[in-house]
Scaffold this motif. Structure first.
Motif, PDB file in Angstrom:
ATOM      1  N   LEU A  46       0.819  -1.212   0.000  1.00  0.00           N
ATOM      2  CA  LEU A  46       0.000   0.000   0.000  1.00  0.00           C
ATOM      3  C   LEU A  46       0.858   1.269   0.000  1.00  0.00           C
ATOM      4  N   GLU A  47       2.100   1.126   0.427  1.00  0.00           N
ATOM      5  CA  GLU A  47       3.033   2.259   0.370  1.00  0.00           C
ATOM      6  C   GLU A  47       3.660   2.403  -1.005  1.00  0.00           C
ATOM      7  N   ARG A  48       3.866   1.289  -1.691  1.00  0.00           N
ATOM      8  CA  ARG A  48       4.638   1.327  -2.943  1.00  0.00           C
ATOM      9  C   ARG A  48       3.800   1.269  -4.217  1.00  0.00           C
ATOM     10  N   THR A  49       2.555   0.837  -4.129  1.00  0.00           N
ATOM     11  CA  THR A  49       1.701   0.796  -5.320  1.00  0.00           C
ATOM     12  C   THR A  49       1.332   2.219  -5.720  1.00  0.00           C
ATOM     13  N   ILE A  50       1.583   2.563  -6.963  1.00  0.00           N
ATOM     14  CA  ILE A  50       1.344   3.917  -7.461  1.00  0.00           C
ATOM     15  C   ILE A  50      -0.083   4.045  -8.006  1.00  0.00           C
ATOM     16  N   LEU A  51      -0.778   5.072  -7.561  1.00  0.00           N
ATOM     17  CA  LEU A  51      -2.097   5.413  -8.080  1.00  0.00           C
ATOM     18  C   LEU A  51      -1.931   6.642  -8.968  1.00  0.00           C
ATOM     19  N   GLU A  52      -2.288   6.497 -10.234  1.00  0.00           N
ATOM     20  CA  GLU A  52      -2.047   7.562 -11.209  1.00  0.00           C
ATOM     21  C   GLU A  52      -3.364   8.094 -11.764  1.00  0.00           C
ATOM     22  N   SER A  53      -3.586   9.379 -11.572  1.00  0.00           N
ATOM     23  CA  SER A  53      -4.805  10.018 -12.069  1.00  0.00           C
ATOM     24  C   SER A  53      -4.484  10.981 -13.204  1.00  0.00           C
ATOM     25  N   SER A  54      -5.175  10.784 -14.310  1.00  0.00           N
ATOM     26  CA  SER A  54      -5.095  11.736 -15.424  1.00  0.00           C
ATOM     27  C   SER A  54      -6.488  12.334 -15.586  1.00  0.00           C
ATOM     28  N   LEU A  67      -7.371  15.588 -10.371  1.00  0.00           N
ATOM     29  CA  LEU A  67      -5.931  15.548 -10.151  1.00  0.00           C
ATOM     30  C   LEU A  67      -5.193  15.041 -11.388  1.00  0.00           C
ATOM     31  N   GLU A  68      -4.082  15.670 -11.671  1.00  0.00           N
ATOM     32  CA  GLU A  68      -3.142  15.192 -12.682  1.00  0.00           C
ATOM     33  C   GLU A  68      -1.860  14.847 -11.935  1.00  0.00           C
ATOM     34  N   GLY A  69      -1.683  13.573 -11.629  1.00  0.00           N
ATOM     35  CA  GLY A  69      -0.487  13.218 -10.876  1.00  0.00           C
ATOM     36  C   GLY A  69      -0.580  11.842 -10.249  1.00  0.00           C
ATOM     37  N   ARG A  70       0.397  11.552  -9.403  1.00  0.00           N
ATOM     38  CA  ARG A  70       0.503  10.236  -8.765  1.00  0.00           C
ATOM     39  C   ARG A  70       0.531  10.378  -7.248  1.00  0.00           C
TER      40      ARG A  70
END
Length: 283
Positions: free
Chosen positions: A114-122, A134-137
């Protein structure tokens, strides 16, 4: 610190980030597929869940860990720095898991994931404070630290001889700033801890989370294309008949728990839909 000061006072409420709840994060099947989760809602944009190199995507156990972390964060009064502390032993008991060496290792791995999995929003995840997508991770947890218990404290675990190779520990984790910001802004959904734990089906637990988003957005009934629902949960099955077989047990569990009044599959022309009628808010 005295025992009384440290004692955990349980509450029923689990307060979650509404933007995050509407998006897929956790695998809900035993598929070995470990590529990124990708989701593109009808409103536009793209959401991706990117596993850490060499690790897998978060799964059903990680979903339960995430929910309990946010439960404890709410119980702690939503500390401004996002830090919560607990013993691995107490945490596993809270989520109804057997306490042994294997589950200790599962929990350590889940916290790290849960610390290392990246959530990416475009342009998908809504940042309430900024009032725009949000535009980012970001990540669910921004820091995780697990310390071994002091030798004197290990005596209380003599009933668990299997723990010799994997001793219990004290965890200190930090809820990510992005999630904390949305919760502080009131952009939330609230679950009942009692109802969540009563749902033994991981799909039912995820669907409960998603239905509360619909409720918070003022819906009493919710019609959703079956294929779109599969992507939003997410489910790996794609054929309508397969999806219905996976969802039906979850529907029955939610109906029995009083969290749904009705759930119906409908075919309109060549498209399959699901119609939900939400029950009154759970106590």
């Amino acid at each position: 610190m005295t025992f009384v000061a440290r004692r955990r006072i349980p509450t029923r409420a689990i307060v979650l980030d509404r933007s995050l709840e509407s998006l897929p994060i956790f695998r809900l099947s035993d598929s070995a597929e470990d590529t990124a989760i990708s989701f593109s809602p009808e409103s536009g944009g793209r959401w991706r869940v990117l596993p850490s190199p060499g690790d897998r995507l978060p799964g059903t156990f990680d979903q339960d860990v995430y929910i309990e972390l946010l439960h404890r964060y709410h119980e702690a009064g939503a500390p401004e720095d996002g830090v919560i502390s607990f013993t691995l032993h107490a945490f596993l008991r809270s989520i109804g898991r057997r306490v042994d060496g294997r589950t200790y290792e599962q929990l350590r791995s889940a916290l790290t994931r849960l610390e290392r999995t990246i959530l990416e929003s475009s342009g998908v995840y809504i940042a309430a404070k900024e009032g725009q997508p949000l535009e980012g991770r970001f990540t669910i947890l921004s820091a995780v630290s697990i310390a071994r218990r002091r030798t004197a404290e290990r005596e209380q675990f003599t009933l668990f001889p299997v723990l010799t190779a994997s001793e219990p520990g004290d965890a200190r984790v930090t809820i990510g700033a992005t999630i904390r910001s949305n919760i502080a802004a009131g952009h939330t959904v609230t679950l009942s801890a009692i109802h969540y734990l009563s749902l033994t089906n991981p799909v039912a637990r995820r669907l409960y989370r998603l239905l509360e988003v619909a409720r918070e957005e003022g819906m009493v009934t919710w019609r959703v294309p079956l294929a779109a629902l599969a992507e939003q949960l997410p489910l790996t099955q794609r054929y309508p008949s397969h999806l219905q077989r996976v969802l039906q047990p979850a529907h029955e569990m939610l109906l029995a728990a009083g969290l749904l009044r009705d759930a119906t599959f409908r075919q309109v022309n060549r498209d399959w839909l699901v119609d939900y009628v939400l029950a009154s808010r759970a106590a």
